[in-house]
Motif scaffolding. Structure first.
Motif, PDB file in Angstrom:
ATOM      1  N   ILE A   5       0.833  -1.214   0.000  1.00  0.00           N
ATOM      2  CA  ILE A   5       0.000   0.000   0.000  1.00  0.00           C
ATOM      3  C   ILE A   5       0.862   1.256   0.000  1.00  0.00           C
ATOM      4  O   ILE A   5       0.612   2.201  -0.754  1.00  0.00           O
ATOM      5  CB  ILE A   5      -0.954  -0.009   1.212  1.00  0.00           C
ATOM      6  CG1 ILE A   5      -1.978  -1.144   1.066  1.00  0.00           C
ATOM      7  CG2 ILE A   5      -1.673   1.336   1.343  1.00  0.00           C
ATOM      8  CD1 ILE A   5      -2.856  -1.361   2.276  1.00  0.00           C
ATOM      9  N   ILE A   6       1.904   1.264   0.818  1.00  0.00           N
ATOM     10  CA  ILE A   6       2.766   2.444   0.906  1.00  0.00           C
ATOM     11  C   ILE A   6       3.496   2.706  -0.414  1.00  0.00           C
ATOM     12  O   ILE A   6       3.671   3.857  -0.828  1.00  0.00           O
ATOM     13  CB  ILE A   6       3.775   2.289   2.065  1.00  0.00           C
ATOM     14  CG1 ILE A   6       3.038   2.327   3.414  1.00  0.00           C
ATOM     15  CG2 ILE A   6       4.844   3.387   2.029  1.00  0.00           C
ATOM     16  CD1 ILE A   6       3.884   1.930   4.599  1.00  0.00           C
ATOM     17  N   SER A   7       3.905   1.620  -1.096  1.00  0.00           N
ATOM     18  CA  SER A   7       4.700   1.780  -2.318  1.00  0.00           C
ATOM     19  C   SER A   7       3.872   2.099  -3.556  1.00  0.00           C
ATOM     20  O   SER A   7       4.437   2.423  -4.600  1.00  0.00           O
ATOM     21  CB  SER A   7       5.517   0.501  -2.574  1.00  0.00           C
ATOM     22  OG  SER A   7       4.645  -0.597  -2.811  1.00  0.00           O
ATOM     23  N   SER A   8       2.536   2.011  -3.468  1.00  0.00           N
ATOM     24  CA  SER A   8       1.676   2.264  -4.634  1.00  0.00           C
ATOM     25  C   SER A   8       0.869   3.541  -4.395  1.00  0.00           C
ATOM     26  O   SER A   8      -0.031   3.562  -3.554  1.00  0.00           O
ATOM     27  CB  SER A   8       0.730   1.084  -4.867  1.00  0.00           C
ATOM     28  OG  SER A   8       1.460  -0.103  -5.065  1.00  0.00           O
ATOM     29  N   SER A   9       1.172   4.573  -5.153  1.00  0.00           N
ATOM     30  CA  SER A   9       0.521   5.875  -4.951  1.00  0.00           C
ATOM     31  C   SER A   9      -0.984   5.819  -5.218  1.00  0.00           C
ATOM     32  O   SER A   9      -1.753   6.548  -4.595  1.00  0.00           O
ATOM     33  CB  SER A   9       1.167   6.938  -5.836  1.00  0.00           C
ATOM     34  OG  SER A   9       1.094   6.559  -7.198  1.00  0.00           O
ATOM     35  N   HIS A  10      -1.419   4.927  -6.141  1.00  0.00           N
ATOM     36  CA  HIS A  10      -2.857   4.863  -6.439  1.00  0.00           C
ATOM     37  C   HIS A  10      -3.653   4.189  -5.319  1.00  0.00           C
ATOM     38  O   HIS A  10      -4.886   4.189  -5.342  1.00  0.00           O
ATOM     39  CB  HIS A  10      -3.102   4.141  -7.772  1.00  0.00           C
ATOM     40  CG  HIS A  10      -2.774   2.673  -7.745  1.00  0.00           C
ATOM     41  ND1 HIS A  10      -1.476   2.186  -7.804  1.00  0.00           N
ATOM     42  CD2 HIS A  10      -3.572   1.582  -7.649  1.00  0.00           C
ATOM     43  CE1 HIS A  10      -1.492   0.875  -7.762  1.00  0.00           C
ATOM     44  NE2 HIS A  10      -2.747   0.471  -7.667  1.00  0.00           N
ATOM     45  N   LEU A  11      -2.954   3.625  -4.331  1.00  0.00           N
ATOM     46  CA  LEU A  11      -3.632   3.035  -3.171  1.00  0.00           C
ATOM     47  C   LEU A  11      -3.665   3.996  -1.977  1.00  0.00           C
ATOM     48  O   LEU A  11      -4.089   3.611  -0.899  1.00  0.00           O
ATOM     49  CB  LEU A  11      -2.950   1.730  -2.750  1.00  0.00           C
ATOM     50  CG  LEU A  11      -2.991   0.572  -3.750  1.00  0.00           C
ATOM     51  CD1 LEU A  11      -2.306  -0.658  -3.168  1.00  0.00           C
ATOM     52  CD2 LEU A  11      -4.418   0.232  -4.160  1.00  0.00           C
ATOM     53  N   HIS A  12      -3.224   5.211  -2.191  1.00  0.00           N
ATOM     54  CA  HIS A  12      -3.232   6.196  -1.105  1.00  0.00           C
ATOM     55  C   HIS A  12      -4.606   6.859  -1.023  1.00  0.00           C
ATOM     56  O   HIS A  12      -4.784   8.036  -1.301  1.00  0.00           O
ATOM     57  CB  HIS A  12      -2.131   7.234  -1.317  1.00  0.00           C
ATOM     58  CG  HIS A  12      -0.749   6.664  -1.219  1.00  0.00           C
ATOM     59  ND1 HIS A  12       0.387   7.396  -1.453  1.00  0.00           N
ATOM     60  CD2 HIS A  12      -0.325   5.415  -0.892  1.00  0.00           C
ATOM     61  CE1 HIS A  12       1.451   6.622  -1.280  1.00  0.00           C
ATOM     62  NE2 HIS A  12       1.043   5.413  -0.950  1.00  0.00           N
ATOM     63  N   THR A  13      -5.590   6.042  -0.620  1.00  0.00           N
ATOM     64  CA  THR A  13      -6.976   6.487  -0.469  1.00  0.00           C
ATOM     65  C   THR A  13      -7.428   6.168   0.951  1.00  0.00           C
ATOM     66  O   THR A  13      -6.759   5.396   1.663  1.00  0.00           O
ATOM     67  CB  THR A  13      -7.895   5.761  -1.474  1.00  0.00           C
ATOM     68  OG1 THR A  13      -7.876   4.350  -1.180  1.00  0.00           O
ATOM     69  CG2 THR A  13      -7.440   5.995  -2.916  1.00  0.00           C
ATOM     70  N   PRO A  14      -8.559   6.743   1.408  1.00  0.00           N
ATOM     71  CA  PRO A  14      -9.011   6.477   2.783  1.00  0.00           C
ATOM     72  C   PRO A  14      -9.160   5.001   3.111  1.00  0.00           C
ATOM     73  O   PRO A  14      -8.748   4.557   4.193  1.00  0.00           O
ATOM     74  CB  PRO A  14     -10.360   7.204   2.836  1.00  0.00           C
ATOM     75  CG  PRO A  14     -10.215   8.334   1.886  1.00  0.00           C
ATOM     76  CD  PRO A  14      -9.382   7.787   0.759  1.00  0.00           C
ATOM     77  N   MET A  15      -9.727   4.209   2.183  1.00  0.00           N
ATOM     78  CA  MET A  15      -9.947   2.790   2.467  1.00  0.00           C
ATOM     79  C   MET A  15      -8.631   2.080   2.772  1.00  0.00           C
ATOM     80  O   MET A  15      -8.525   1.307   3.738  1.00  0.00           O
ATOM     81  CB  MET A  15     -10.645   2.114   1.286  1.00  0.00           C
ATOM     82  CG  MET A  15     -10.950   0.644   1.527  1.00  0.00           C
ATOM     83  SD  MET A  15     -11.884  -0.129   0.187  1.00  0.00           S
ATOM     84  CE  MET A  15     -10.595  -0.408  -1.016  1.00  0.00           C
ATOM     85  N   TYR A  16      -7.602   2.353   1.964  1.00  0.00           N
ATOM     86  CA  TYR A  16      -6.312   1.693   2.156  1.00  0.00           C
ATOM     87  C   TYR A  16      -5.524   2.311   3.309  1.00  0.00           C
ATOM     88  O   TYR A  16      -4.693   1.633   3.933  1.00  0.00           O
ATOM     89  CB  TYR A  16      -5.508   1.724   0.857  1.00  0.00           C
ATOM     90  CG  TYR A  16      -6.177   0.923  -0.233  1.00  0.00           C
ATOM     91  CD1 TYR A  16      -6.269  -0.460  -0.142  1.00  0.00           C
ATOM     92  CD2 TYR A  16      -6.748   1.548  -1.329  1.00  0.00           C
ATOM     93  CE1 TYR A  16      -6.902  -1.202  -1.116  1.00  0.00           C
ATOM     94  CE2 TYR A  16      -7.381   0.813  -2.320  1.00  0.00           C
ATOM     95  CZ  TYR A  16      -7.461  -0.560  -2.205  1.00  0.00           C
ATOM     96  OH  TYR A  16      -8.096  -1.295  -3.165  1.00  0.00           O
ATOM     97  N   PHE A  17      -5.783   3.554   3.629  1.00  0.00           N
ATOM     98  CA  PHE A  17      -5.186   4.178   4.821  1.00  0.00           C
ATOM     99  C   PHE A  17      -5.650   3.429   6.072  1.00  0.00           C
ATOM    100  O   PHE A  17      -4.839   3.100   6.952  1.00  0.00           O
ATOM    101  CB  PHE A  17      -5.584   5.649   4.896  1.00  0.00           C
ATOM    102  CG  PHE A  17      -5.236   6.306   6.201  1.00  0.00           C
ATOM    103  CD1 PHE A  17      -3.913   6.586   6.535  1.00  0.00           C
ATOM    104  CD2 PHE A  17      -6.232   6.646   7.110  1.00  0.00           C
ATOM    105  CE1 PHE A  17      -3.590   7.186   7.752  1.00  0.00           C
ATOM    106  CE2 PHE A  17      -5.923   7.258   8.321  1.00  0.00           C
ATOM    107  CZ  PHE A  17      -4.596   7.527   8.644  1.00  0.00           C
TER     108      PHE A  17
END
Length: 312
Positions: free
Chosen positions: A49-61
């Motif tokens: 999650i940390i390494s993928s910028s497109h996963l920087h959303t509330p759900m993945y946070f």
């Protein structure tokens, strides 16, 4: 007035899992494997999650927060359990016992609150998709995440103070594999019936309140999903919630079985609690990644970078 003479207990002896005498080596291997894969799985999810910028959303946070909790939660009791299963001392200091009980309930309560927040996040995403980014801003997500830890700390502080304000004046053998409220109250030198009732209400109300809030969120979610006209749209909406629902069931079923029994069963409690402490944190990375294409793609990329998978 006659004074009571109490012998102050400075350490406790953890007797381990009931009815498992002679199985120490086998249990050590099994639990060490569970613990290792729990740490590995959650660290990989964090890295993905940390390494993928497109996963920087509330759900993945919030999923990152869950993975952090799933790393620390089994760490409260597993190292000491593995230590005495390997033949080392069963003794734990009075302070160590307090720390075990506090951090176990702090992390457990924080996870309950976090699951409630994750349900609210899915509610906003599905019921108010156009306003989602505004409602679930970075600031709101940070406040919600800090709030889960804050209220988890308050609950754990109350339960720990409730347990250790009692005098422990003689028996120091804990008939369990770590220090928890039910087994510690049995060692107290005073009548604990009133405190048991207060603890029962406190431990019961917190998860019940969270569960009702989660139920409210998902009732609204189901109503919104049923209004979607296409079957594909309904499937996509529900698939984003199915992993979270599975994680909620794995979290709440052990709580009910352990803390809300009329007559506690030590062996059943230990079995369920081990599943809750080691197996559920190990399964959560699988639950949240198996049906999530974004996480699977990111995981594949991370594993390729570290050399576990060959690039095709």
């Amino acid at each position: 007035m006659q004074m009571k003479n109490y012998t102050v207990v400075t350490e406790f002896i953890l007797l381990g899992i009931p009815h498992t005498e002679g199985l120490e080596i086998q249990l050590f291997i099994v639990f060490l494997s569970f613990y290792f894969f729990t740490l590995l799985g959650n660290l990989i999810i964090l890295l993905a999650i940390i390494s993928s910028s497109h996963l920087h959303t509330p759900m993945y946070f919030f999923l990152c927060n869950l993975s952090i909790l799933d790393i620390f939660f089994p760490t409260v009791s597993s190292p000491k359990m593995l230590s005495y299963l390997s033949g080392k001392s069963h003794v734990i200091s009075y302070g160590g016992c307090i720390c075990q009980l506090f951090f176990y309930h702090f992390l457990g309560c924080t996870e309950c609150f976090l699951c409630t927040v994750m349900a609210y996040d899915r509610f906003v995403a599905i019921c108010f998709p156009l306003q989602y980014r505004v409602i679930m801003s970075h600031k709101v997500c940070a406040i919600l995440a800090m709030g889960t830890s804050f209220f988890g700390c308050i609950q754990a502080t109350f339960l720990t103070a409730l347990t250790f304000q009692l005098p422990y004046c003689g028996p120091n053998k804990v008939d369990y594999y770590f220090c928890d409220i039910p087994v510690m109250l049995k060692l107290a030198c005073e009548d604990t019936s009133a405190l048991e009732m207060v603890g029962f209400i406190s431990v019961g109300l917190m998860p019940l309140s969270c569960f009702l809030l989660i139920l409210t969120s998902y009732s609204r979610i189901v109503c919104s999903i049923l209004k979607i006209r296409t079957a594909e749209g309904r499937y996509r909406a529900f698939s984003t919630c199915s992993a979270h629902l599975t994680a909620i069931l794995l979290l709440y079923i052990p709580v009910v079985l352990i803390y809300l029994q009329p007559t506690p069963n030590p062996w059943l409690n230990a079995t369920v609690q081990i599943l809750n402490n080691l197996v559920t944190p190990m399964l959560n990375p699988l639950i949240f990644s198996l049906r999530n294409k974004d996480v699977k793609a990111s995981l594949k990329k991370v594993l390729q970078q570290v050399g576990f998978l060959s690039e095709k």
